[in-house]
Design an enzyme around this catalytic site. Structure first.
Site, short mmCIF file in Angstrom:
data_model
loop_
_atom_site.label_atom_id
_atom_site.label_comp_id
_atom_site.label_asym_id
_atom_site.label_seq_id
_atom_site.Cartn_x
_atom_site.Cartn_y
_atom_site.Cartn_z
N GLU A 74 13.86 -87.41 38.17
CA GLU A 74 12.79 -86.53 38.63
C GLU A 74 11.52 -86.66 37.79
O GLU A 74 10.65 -85.81 37.84
CB GLU A 74 13.28 -85.07 38.58
CG GLU A 74 14.55 -84.80 39.34
CD GLU A 74 14.37 -84.79 40.85
OE1 GLU A 74 13.42 -85.40 41.34
OE2 GLU A 74 15.21 -84.18 41.54
N TYR A 120 4.41 -59.42 35.32
CA TYR A 120 4.74 -60.58 34.49
C TYR A 120 4.86 -61.87 35.30
O TYR A 120 4.61 -62.96 34.77
CB TYR A 120 6.00 -60.30 33.67
CG TYR A 120 5.67 -59.45 32.48
CD1 TYR A 120 5.22 -60.02 31.29
CD2 TYR A 120 5.72 -58.06 32.56
CE1 TYR A 120 4.88 -59.23 30.22
CE2 TYR A 120 5.37 -57.27 31.49
CZ TYR A 120 4.94 -57.86 30.31
OH TYR A 120 4.58 -57.08 29.24
#
Length: 212
Positions: A74, A120
């Protein structure tokens, strides 16, 4: 100890933390960090819980493998983030349970698949784009991330999982954890009316904390 050696140790330490807490299983997931002359990335088929810092792969600036074990297949995803987001110092790709589950849901907003349900997630992750499915290791997924032009610090790979960038390795890991926990909240609340943060709330976070 050189700065690169310290970074290798930090990758191994944080990778083990993710593995020990169930954010990664088996040989799933890969993590990279930018260095002055290229990038470090976890090896292919390696377990994040048992990394040898000295065997972490190193690629040069052109993506050539120059040391360590064979790099993750990847690596295209990671390179795409570094090439389009110069502020990125690290990239984390996980198959964490709830974010991966969300990536399989057919009716999520492709342009905002992790909506602002908590402050957050806005502060640490920002808007998340769903990237269409490509088989693991297909360089085409990296091409799609490049087409985003660096506008997103994180994406969800359809039917695959999250890829999250950060200014350094700790920031990227924390953001990946925040994304996973937010995906969990979204799935838990999927059948319930939800109160999202308003545009004004998001803009205030962006102003006060320099959020994405």
């Amino acid at each position: 100890m050189s700065s690169e050696s310290k970074l290798r140790e930090e990758i191994a330490r944080l990778s083990k933390s993710l593995f020990d807490r169930g954010f990664s299983v088996g040989s799933a997931g890969n993590i990279s960090a930018a260095v002055e002359d290229g990038m470090l990335i976890t090896p292919t088929n390696s377990c994040l819980g048992f990394l040898d810092p000295a065997r972490i792969s190193k690629l040069d600036g052109d993506g050539n493998h120059i040391s360590g074990d064979k790099p993750s297949k990847e690596m295209f995803l990671h390179r795409a983030f570094y090439e389009t987001r110069p502020q990125a110092g690290a990239v984390v790709h996980l198959h964490s349970t709830f974010a991966t589950a969300l990536s399989c849901v057919s009716d999520i907003d492709e342009d905002d698949c992790i909506p602002p349900i908590t402050p957050y997630v806005v502060m640490r992750v920002g808007r998340v784009k769903l990237v269409p499915y490509f088989r693991p290791g297909d360089a085409g997924a990296g091409d799609l991330i490049r087409l985003l032009g660096g506008r997103y610090a994180a994406v969800l790979l359809a039917n695959h999982g999250p890829v999250v960038s950060g200014r350094d390795i700790a920031s990227a890991v924390y953001a990946a954890e925040e994304l996973e926990e937010t995906a969990k909240l979204l799935l838990l609340l999927r059948e319930s009316p939800k109160r999202m943060l308003t545009r004004e709330n998001v803009e205030e976070l962006q102003t006060v904390f320099g959020a994405y």
